[in-house]
Write an enzyme that holds these catalytic residues in place. Structure first.
Site, mmCIF file in Angstrom:
data_model
loop_
_atom_site.group_PDB
_atom_site.id
_atom_site.type_symbol
_atom_site.label_atom_id
_atom_site.label_comp_id
_atom_site.label_asym_id
_atom_site.label_seq_id
_atom_site.Cartn_x
_atom_site.Cartn_y
_atom_site.Cartn_z
ATOM 1 N N ASN A 163 36.394 57.603 17.565
ATOM 2 C CA ASN A 163 36.041 57.431 18.726
ATOM 3 C C ASN A 163 35.208 58.491 19.332
ATOM 4 O O ASN A 163 34.796 58.455 20.591
ATOM 5 C CB ASN A 163 37.022 56.829 19.703
ATOM 6 N N LYS A 164 35.475 59.821 19.018
ATOM 7 C CA LYS A 164 34.781 60.980 19.734
ATOM 8 C C LYS A 164 33.359 61.067 19.293
ATOM 9 O O LYS A 164 32.694 60.327 18.946
ATOM 10 C CB LYS A 164 35.565 62.270 18.873
ATOM 11 N N GLN A 165 32.944 61.998 20.174
ATOM 12 C CA GLN A 165 31.519 62.228 20.306
ATOM 13 C C GLN A 165 30.960 62.593 18.534
ATOM 14 O O GLN A 165 29.824 62.085 18.272
ATOM 15 C CB GLN A 165 30.990 63.443 21.101
#
Ligand SMILES: Cc1ncc(COP(=O)(O)O)c(C=O)c1O
Length: 374
Positions: free
Chosen positions: A180-182
């Site tokens: 879910n991170k950049q």
């Protein structure tokens, strides 16, 4: 969910990079690890980068490297992910929760000093949702009281404070790369630091305490298996090359949400700009107005879900978790933490979010806000 809360963005080139590693005989502790670490160090301006298998393991190794141990206290926010406080507890130290600023959602420096005791060793500043914490105030307090500063930059790769990338500004910082991170490595994290001593300790302890990497069966100290495989690193290398364009895209999506929701007096939107800082947009979290209670936020969250729109209740504060019931680190009033937690809603936010999806999310949210039962 038809419109998920988050979604990774993986290109064919990145899939090819992963597959190429799988065609070699080196699946762990190989050249991709070194290349990934060097790339993260160069990008963030850190002298050292040590890749690990999660942000949580990175935070744990930083605690060990700083010698934080039994009964020591570490100042942390509660309005964040549970790993922040858990990493402190792994070493039998005490996370002491301090309230956040209601605007920035980061630790409120004005409330830190009241929480410092003779046992306080460090401040663990989280760059919440990719927005840099007030580092100059935190450094001033840390210097005055002789404390170490750790940056939890797990949600904030690419964010800048005063022209410098967050992460290696304090004693050590940690990034995380869950999907879910950049950018993602599948699972993974990286510790960054300007200290060769902290880096050497973390490097040995992520690999079962091997102080001489060539000596496979010699373990100089207590260690862990926190290694990051070559497969994960190959993905990380390619994702990192695209980080700048990903951050631009995410900032555009944040602006698009602002344009659509900005006129609603019942919504508090995240800060668009912070003076002297660059935000690395991780999630887009709105807060419902004061007239809404937590049960109404929960109802909206559930209804959004039943219509196929994935939202998140970020954050359920750490001190509300059953694992922290009657916990000794809950000593100070946390009104901004609790007020924000009760009314916040993370909206779908990922690189490939389409304008039509954005329209639907905003229209549905506002319709449900009007329809919410008393
Ligand atoms: C602020 C913060 N700290 C730590 C972590 C832990 O990272 P990981 O899930 O990679 O262990 C996260 C992950 O979401 C996070 O948001």
């Amino acid at each position: 969910m038809r419109i998920p809360l988050s979604s990774p963005d993986i290109t064919e080139n990145e899939i090819d990079a992963v597959v190429s590693v799988m065609r070699t005989a080196r699946l762990s502790l190989g050249p991709k690890l070194e290349e990934f670490e060097n790339a993260v160090a160069a990008y963030t301006g850190a002298a050292h980068a040590v890749a690990v298998n999660s942000g949580t393991s990175g935070l744990h190794l930083v605690m060990r490297a700083l010698g934080i141990t039994d009964g020591d206290e570490v100042i942390v926010p509660s309005f964040t992910f549970i790993a922040v406080a858990n990493a402190v507890r792994y070493e039998r130290a005490i996370p002491v929760f301090v309230d956040i600023d209601a605007e920035t959602l980061n630790l409120d420096p004005a409330k830190i000093e009241a929480a410092i005791t003779p046992r306080t060793r460090a401040i663990l500043a989280v760059h919440t949702f990719g927005q840099p914490a007030d580092m100059s105030s935190i450094f001033r307090i840390a210097r005055k009281h002789g404390l170490r500063v750790i940056e939890d930059a797990c949600e904030a790769i690419g964010a800048e404070y005063d022209g410098c990338k967050v992460g290696p500004l304090g004693d050590a910082g940690v990034f995380a790369f869950y999907p879910n991170k950049q950018i993602t490595t599948g699972e993974g994290g990286v510790i960054v630091t300007q200290s060769s001593q902290i880096a050497a300790l973390a490097r040995a302890q992520r690999n079962q305490g091997r102080t001489h990497p060539g000596e496979w069966l010699e373990h100089g100290e207590l260690g862990y298996n926190y290694r990051l495989s070559e497969i994960n690193c190959a993905l990380g290398i390619e994702q990192l090359k695209r980080l700048e364009s990903i951050l631009k895209r995410r900032a555009e999506i944040a602006r698009a949400y602002h344009r659509r929701l900005g006129g609603n007096p019942d919504l508090k939107l995240p800060l668009q700009d912070l003076p002297g800082c660059r935000i690395s947009w991780f999630v887009y979290v709105v807060r419902l107005g004061e007239r809404f209670i937590q049960q109404q936020r929960d109802w909206i969250w559930k209804e959004m879900g039943s219509r196929g729109i994935g939202c998140g209740r970020y954050f359920a504060p750490i001190h509300w978790q059953p694992a922290y019931e009657n916990f000794e680190g809950v000593r100070h009033a946390l009104p901004n933490t609790e007020g924000s937690a009760a009314r916040s809603l993370a909206l779908p936010f990922f690189n490939n979010l389409k304008p039509s999806e954005l329209d639907e999310v905003c229209a549905t949210l506002q319709e449900l806000m009007r329809a919410v039962p008393d």
